[in-house]
Design a protein around this motif. Structure first.
Motif, PDB file in Angstrom:
ATOM      1  N   ARG A   1       0.862  -1.188   0.000  1.00 18.27           N
ATOM      2  CA  ARG A   1       0.000   0.000   0.000  1.00 18.27           C
ATOM      3  C   ARG A   1       0.891   1.228   0.000  1.00 18.27           C
ATOM      4  N   ALA A   2       0.262   2.403  -0.047  1.00 15.16           N
ATOM      5  CA  ALA A   2       1.026   3.642   0.091  1.00 15.16           C
ATOM      6  C   ALA A   2       1.636   3.708   1.493  1.00 15.16           C
ATOM      7  N   PRO A   3       2.899   4.072   1.613  1.00 14.79           N
ATOM      8  CA  PRO A   3       3.586   4.011   2.907  1.00 14.79           C
ATOM      9  C   PRO A   3       3.328   5.233   3.785  1.00 14.79           C
ATOM     10  N   TRP A   4       2.042   5.510   4.047  1.00 15.83           N
ATOM     11  CA  TRP A   4       1.699   6.697   4.834  1.00 15.83           C
ATOM     12  C   TRP A   4       0.625   6.359   5.854  1.00 15.83           C
ATOM     13  N   GLY A   5       0.686   5.172   6.430  1.00 17.30           N
ATOM     14  CA  GLY A   5      -0.356   4.736   7.342  1.00 17.30           C
ATOM     15  C   GLY A   5      -0.101   5.071   8.797  1.00 17.30           C
ATOM     16  N   ASN A   6       1.100   5.578   9.146  1.00 15.73           N
ATOM     17  CA  ASN A   6       1.401   5.927  10.533  1.00 15.73           C
ATOM     18  C   ASN A   6       2.476   7.015  10.528  1.00 15.73           C
TER      19      ASN A   6
ATOM     20  N   PHE B   1       5.044   8.436   7.582  1.00 15.26           N
ATOM     21  CA  PHE B   1       4.888   9.827   7.176  1.00 15.26           C
ATOM     22  C   PHE B   1       6.211  10.578   7.340  1.00 15.26           C
ATOM     23  N   SER B   2       6.925  10.320   8.444  1.00 25.49           N
ATOM     24  CA  SER B   2       8.154  11.059   8.738  1.00 25.49           C
ATOM     25  C   SER B   2       9.260  10.747   7.737  1.00 25.49           C
TER      26      SER B   2
END
Length: 363
Positions: A139-144, A148-149
């Protein structure tokens, strides 16, 4: 099934190793930037170039100061002295742009080029780590916050490198950028790290790609603008002290004389923030649409929604004040930094300290 799980776990380990490798390379870039500033400041050529530039500005002729020739081992290099620009903030000071982090020297420029090359390598490793993380979770790597960092810092460095590729004079930002990126990645890998996992149902939407990706881009570009505002405040204080007849210390003079003028930094920060503000507006609208799909309402005064709007209002006030009230200089810089502080609070403070519908992803 077991093979797929094992493959995903291997990709997760690869992602972690790539992020740590990028941190190691960024650390080398940090030391290269330090060398760039040190050797650029100690050079006789740097002092000569600054003196010639100041003489040209003081003459009032408007003509550029003569170029300086530097003899190195590989031959003779010609270094053009900085152009004189007019300060945009209130006042009548005319000051030159500094020659950049290299300080107008061949040796400083060499270390600067090494630093940029290392920063580029670190960026590529970090980007590969983000991609590997995405492949491990499918998936897109922005789930936590961890994902995000690492993406945020990668986009920030990518923005800096893009400006360099566009021939913008921003290498003076390199040391500040690499230092804060290392801080961001250090927090991400120690405090915010979360094992690869799947998203909760509410986040499984194509709006994740749209909303979160634009939020990351906006945050990275807002960061660049905030960095320009911080450096503007230091440079403006330095120029003001000179006008009052003060004598800054040797270290302050060595650093500040090589930054762009306060006028240039003021314009840089404004243009960066103005360029990305429409995308931040779209980010909030996209989030509202996603909320309508996921929760059946477009706006519910969730802490994340409230502080996203507060950040939008702060940047809107900053841009409006610049355009209509003629706010330039220190007042505008303080407002820009307040707006970015709202963005930072919306990311760290709201996610960690407050609870709401955006809290289900954890850190």
């Amino acid at each position: 099934m077991q093979l797929a799980a094992a493959a995903n776990e291997s990709l997760a380990h690869l992602s972690n190793n790539l992020i740590y490798a990028s941190m190691a390379v960024y650390t080398l870039a940090f030391f290269a930037h330090i060398a760039e500033w040190i050797f650029g400041s100690r050079s006789k050529v740097a002092r000569t170039a600054a003196a010639l530039t100041q003489a040209g500005a003081a003459s009032g002729s408007g003509a550029a100061a003569p170029a300086v020739q530097v003899r190195g081992k590989a031959g003779t290099a010609v270094l053009d002295t900085p152009k004189v620009v007019t300060r945009s903030a209130a006042g009548t000071r005319d000051v030159p742009d500094g020659p950049g982090a290299a300080g107008g020297t061949v040796q400083g420029d060499l270390y600067g080029r090494i630093a940029v090359s290392l920063t580029t390598l670190g960026f590529l490793l970090a980007a590969a780590g983000v991609v590997a993380r995405a492949m491990s979770v499918e998936r897109a790597p922005w789930g936590n916050m961890y994902e995000f960092s690492i993406t945020f810092s990668t986009v920030a460095v990518g923005t800096y490198l893009l400006l360099l590729a566009l021939k913008k004079n921003v290498r003076w930002l390199g040391l500040f950028l690499v230092t804060t990126v290392l801080l961001d990645l250090g927090i991400a890998t120690t405090v915010l790290y979360t094992d690869s996992d799947q998203l909760v149902p509410a986040l499984k939407s194509y709006w994740l790609l749209i909303h979160v990706s634009t939020a990351i881009i906006c945050g990275a570009v807002f960061y660049i603008g905030a960095a320009g505002a911080v450096l503007y405040l230091f440079r403006d204080s330095y120029e003001a002290k000179l006008v009052r007849g003060g004598k800054p210390g040797r270290f302050a003079t060595s650093v500040m004389e090589r930054f762009p003028s306060a006028a240039s930094l003021d314009k840089f920060s404004y243009r960066i923030n103005a360029a990305v503000f429409p995308l931040w507006t779209f980010t909030i609208i996209a989030g509202a649409i996603w909320a309508g799909d996921a929760w059946g309402r477009y706006w519910g005064w969730d802490p994340k929604e409230v502080w996203s709007f507060v950040t939008w209002v702060a940047y809107a006030c900053y841009l409006h004040a610049r355009a209509t009230a003629g706010w330039k200089g220190r007042k505008a810089a303080y407002l820009a930094l307040f707006a970015f502080a709202c963005w930072i609070w919306n990311y760290y403070g709201v996610n960690i300290l407050l609870s709401g519908k955006h809290s289900y992803a954890g850190v």
